[in-house]
Design a protein around this motif. Structure first.
Motif, PDB file in Angstrom:
ATOM      1  N   ASP A 119       0.815  -1.209   0.000  1.00 39.15           N
ATOM      2  CA  ASP A 119       0.000   0.000   0.000  1.00 39.15           C
ATOM      3  C   ASP A 119       0.848   1.260   0.000  1.00 39.15           C
ATOM      4  O   ASP A 119       0.555   2.229  -0.722  1.00 39.15           O
ATOM      5  N   ARG A 147      -2.688  -4.353  -6.270  1.00 40.31           N
ATOM      6  CA  ARG A 147      -3.075  -5.695  -5.870  1.00 40.31           C
ATOM      7  C   ARG A 147      -3.742  -6.456  -7.027  1.00 40.31           C
ATOM      8  O   ARG A 147      -3.538  -7.660  -7.188  1.00 40.31           O
ATOM      9  N   LEU A 148      -4.514  -5.749  -7.837  1.00 45.18           N
ATOM     10  CA  LEU A 148      -5.127  -6.394  -8.992  1.00 45.18           C
ATOM     11  C   LEU A 148      -4.087  -6.761 -10.041  1.00 45.18           C
ATOM     12  O   LEU A 148      -4.203  -7.800 -10.705  1.00 45.18           O
ATOM     13  N   GLY A 150      -7.007 -10.637   0.330  1.00 48.18           N
ATOM     14  CA  GLY A 150      -7.774  -9.431   0.046  1.00 48.18           C
ATOM     15  C   GLY A 150      -8.767  -9.557  -1.085  1.00 48.18           C
ATOM     16  O   GLY A 150      -9.539  -8.617  -1.346  1.00 48.18           O
ATOM     17  N   ASP A 160      -3.600   3.837  -6.876  1.00 47.66           N
ATOM     18  CA  ASP A 160      -4.522   3.225  -5.931  1.00 47.66           C
ATOM     19  C   ASP A 160      -3.924   1.885  -5.485  1.00 47.66           C
ATOM     20  O   ASP A 160      -3.579   1.055  -6.335  1.00 47.66           O
ATOM     21  N   GLN A 203      -5.319  -0.678  -4.542  1.00 50.37           N
ATOM     22  CA  GLN A 203      -6.096  -1.782  -5.102  1.00 50.37           C
ATOM     23  C   GLN A 203      -5.649  -2.105  -6.524  1.00 50.37           C
ATOM     24  O   GLN A 203      -5.675  -3.260  -6.947  1.00 50.37           O
ATOM     25  N   THR A 204      -5.214  -1.077  -7.262  1.00 52.92           N
ATOM     26  CA  THR A 204      -4.714  -1.313  -8.620  1.00 52.92           C
ATOM     27  C   THR A 204      -3.479  -2.201  -8.582  1.00 52.92           C
ATOM     28  O   THR A 204      -3.341  -3.140  -9.378  1.00 52.92           O
TER      29      THR A 204
END
Length: 658
Positions: free
Chosen positions: A276, A290-291, A380, A285, A287-288
């Motif tokens: 993070d 992690r994706l 996650g 982001d 989340q980006t």
């Protein structure tokens, strides 16, 4: 317990871990009061693999000579002894680990129970070190680590002639210890304060930040005071995790812009925080990120091919991630480890060259720097099963023309692992092309993880045949041939025909028929004269008396004995009450003049061309052959305890029909 080096030089590979090294050295020496079994554990990323590697350097006689033993703390250096057995669990099944151990000690056992029994009666104790238990198995979702602990490590630990050191997940360490008498086992948990290595973490960080060891020249790396201060902060905030230290340094050095070494809030305390913080520093982001990494967290084996990364990331994200992938290496780079791989092509059905593959057969695989990163990302995801479903569907869509011979090796060999975790594997197990072209080791492991009642008939045939495929390391052509005859044996001729008709593989034989009759002790090919036309080729099977359709041999009243079962050699038909005296056997002259000859072993048959002695077909079996014969025109008749079958040998240039 202190971890001080007391002025001694640290282990050059580990740079610390003195308390743990002392405990391991005492175990290796079998010092008074030392346990017979040690379970080395800790959270993922706690450095247990690195510690074990460093310890094994001290146990290997040749490698010891390269270490500064005279400068190291004597209590951390085990005595010079023969090297222990080290059957690594990485990628292997529980059975494979056990047989590696049996091979190491030259045991003659033929069963798992026999291995433990032979170890138990050895005159001298044996030392066994099992690393990477958490990485056991060719398929992640098959649960091989737990099976390895239950079926191999627990029995080894219970064998008093075995001194065992195993690197295991924390839950497995507790399970292993629970079944042993008090004092037998010691659990070394690297996350516990008594085994912690705070000085080693600081040293790790300071070394990694030094230009002397490859770090770029930056204000906080070239200034010794700044470097030492930053290294101390990184080590302090990492808790007990060398992985967090490694990730913190990677993130800082890969994207130093905007990093303030005086702001400790920019230094991570966990793997998740490292992800993070790095994303936020780059204006992305979290989340980006992690994706982007999700396909690697879901990957099997050594990682995914680079050319599939974007498609899989988009599939998991549910949106187009191509732009993020295009500029994503700066964002994902600290967490990804690329590897160049040479692609070994199969003898048949070579896959088409994929985008991103080098002209010389090489390609780039991408994997996460450490499995703990994958654990964090998987935890996650809203649903791992749903994500694996998207991955599996995308991989299926990447198979050119749905021809598995043209599929990327990763897709072909590992789609079973993805569909297993997605709960979709049984639906996939209807394509003989996949059975033939996929690596049988991971495919077998995945199929074995599915409850048998959920498998269809072709999958059960594959499961029955898979041990033969893995034991012999059969190439695709032989896999196709063995599966073809297995399908006929199991009453699935349409699958055998699909192998002949759709896969484009030239098989060495065509299975004509299979007869599930037990007790066949001898077989003979022959011919039955007809009043009109050519004689009929027949197969004569010697079977137990009372076999349905068989004719008793011998005079009435002589008691139980043998009987003859006469069957068409080429056509699937029982010929009924045929007088055996009418059947003509090939003469020795006819056999010698035939273009093909037959050789037989316990579990193999070889058909060879008499001109040149070339083997043209090799049939192997998971049960011993009880009888075999070869007709002059090239029909092989064989029997095992499972029954009898006939195979027409398909050979060009011998006068044999193909």
């Amino acid at each position: 317990m202190t971890d001080s080096t007391d002025g001694y030089a640290p282990h050059p590979h580990i740079g610390g871990r003195v308390a743990a090294l002392r405990a391991l050295a005492a175990w290796r020496e079998a010092a008074p009061g030392a346990p017979r079994v040690v379970a080395l554990t800790g959270s993922p990323g706690s450095g247990r693999s690195r510690l074990l590697t460093g310890f094994l350097m001290l146990c290997e006689p040749e490698f010891r000579k390269r270490l500064p033993l005279d400068e190291m703390d004597p209590s951390t250096v085990p005595p010079e002894l023969p090297a222990p057995a080290v059957p690594s669990a990485d990628g292997r099944t529980a059975a494979q680990v056990l047989w590696l151990l049996a091979d190491h000690y030259g045991l003659k056992a033929t069963s798992a129970e026999g291995v433990y029994a032979e170890l138990a009666v050895l005159d001298e104790p044996v030392t066994v070190v099992v690393p990477d238990v958490d990485r056991a198995g060719p398929v992640r979702a098959a649960g091989e680590p737990a099976r390895l602990v239950r079926e191999v490590l627990a029995p080894l630990a219970a064998t008093e002639t075995v001194r065992l050191l195993a690197e295991v997940p924390r839950a497995s360490a507790a399970e292993l210890a629970a079944g042993l008498p008090s004092g037998t086992v010691q659990v070394i948990d690297l996350d516990e304060p008594q085994w912690a290595d705070p000085e080693g973490l600081v040293l790790q960080a300071q070394t990694a930040l030094s230009p002397q060891f490859g770090a770029p020249e930056l204000p906080f790396t070239v200034d010794p005071a700044a470097r030492l201060a930053l290294g101390a902060a990184i080590g302090r905030r990492a808790g007990s995790s060398p992985l967090v230290v490694q990730l913190a340094v990677h993130c800082i050095l890969m994207a130093p812009e905007g990093f303030d070494p005086a702001d400790e809030s920019l230094v991570p305390t966990s793997v998740g925080e490292a992800l993070d913080l790095h994303a936020r520093r780059l204006g992305a982001d979290p989340q980006t990120l992690r994706l982007l990494l999700a396909p690697l967290a879901l990957a099997e084996a050594d990682g995914i091919p680079a050319h599939l990364w974007g498609r899989l990331a988009s599939a998991v994200a549910g949106q187009d991630m191509s732009q993020e992938i295009a500029g994503g290496m700066l964002l994902a780079g600290p967490f990804v480890q690329p590897e160049e791989q040479v692609v070994e092509q199969e003898q048949v059905g070579e896959p088409a060259e994929q985008e991103g593959d080098a002209a010389d057969g090489g390609r780039t695989l991408l994997r996460l720097l450490h499995p703990a990163i994958g654990d964090e990302i998987r935890a996650g995801l809203p649903s791992v099963r749903a994500a694996q479903t998207q991955v599996a569907m995308t991989l299926l869509g990447a198979v050119p023309e749905q021809d598995w011979s043209k599929a990327d090796p990763y897709v072909r060999d590992h789609i079973a692992g993805h569909t297993l975790e997605a709960g979709l594997l049984p639906q996939l197990l209807t394509d003989p092309g996949l059975f033939v072209h996929a690596d049988p080791v991971p495919l077998r492991a995945a199929v074995e993880a599915v409850p048998t009642q959920e498998l269809g008939a072709p999958a059960r045939t594959y499961l029955r045949t898979a041990p033969l495929l893995t034991r012999t390391e059969a190439p695709a052509t032989l896999r196709a041939a063995l599966l073809e005859t297995a399908f006929v044996e199991d009453g699935l001729p349409e699958y055998a025909e699909a192998i002949h008709g759709r896969l484009g593989i030239e098989l060495p034989w065509r299975t004509l028929w299979s007869l599930p009759v037990t007790g066949v002790s001898a077989v003979t090919v022959g011919s039955l004269p007809r009043p009109e036309g050519q004689p009929s080729s027949v197969a004569v099977l010697v079977v137990p008396a009372g076999t349905p359709g068989a004719q008793p041999v011998g005079e009435p009243g002589e008691g139980p004995g043998s009987a003859l079962l006469v069957h068409g050699l080429v056509q699937r038909e029982h010929l009924g009450d045929i007088d055996p005296a009418q059947i003509l056997r090939p003469s020795e002259e006819e056999r010698a003049a035939a273009p093909l000859g037959l050789s037989r072993g316990a579990d193999y048959l070889r058909v060879w061309r008499r001109a040149g002695q070339e083997v043209v077909a090799a049939l192997i079996s998971d049960t011993p052959f009880t009888a075999a014969d070869l007709s002059p025109d090239g029909v092989l008749l064989v029997a095992t305890e499972r029954g009898a079958k006939a195979l027409r040998i398909l050979v060009a240039g011998t006068g044999i029909a193909s």
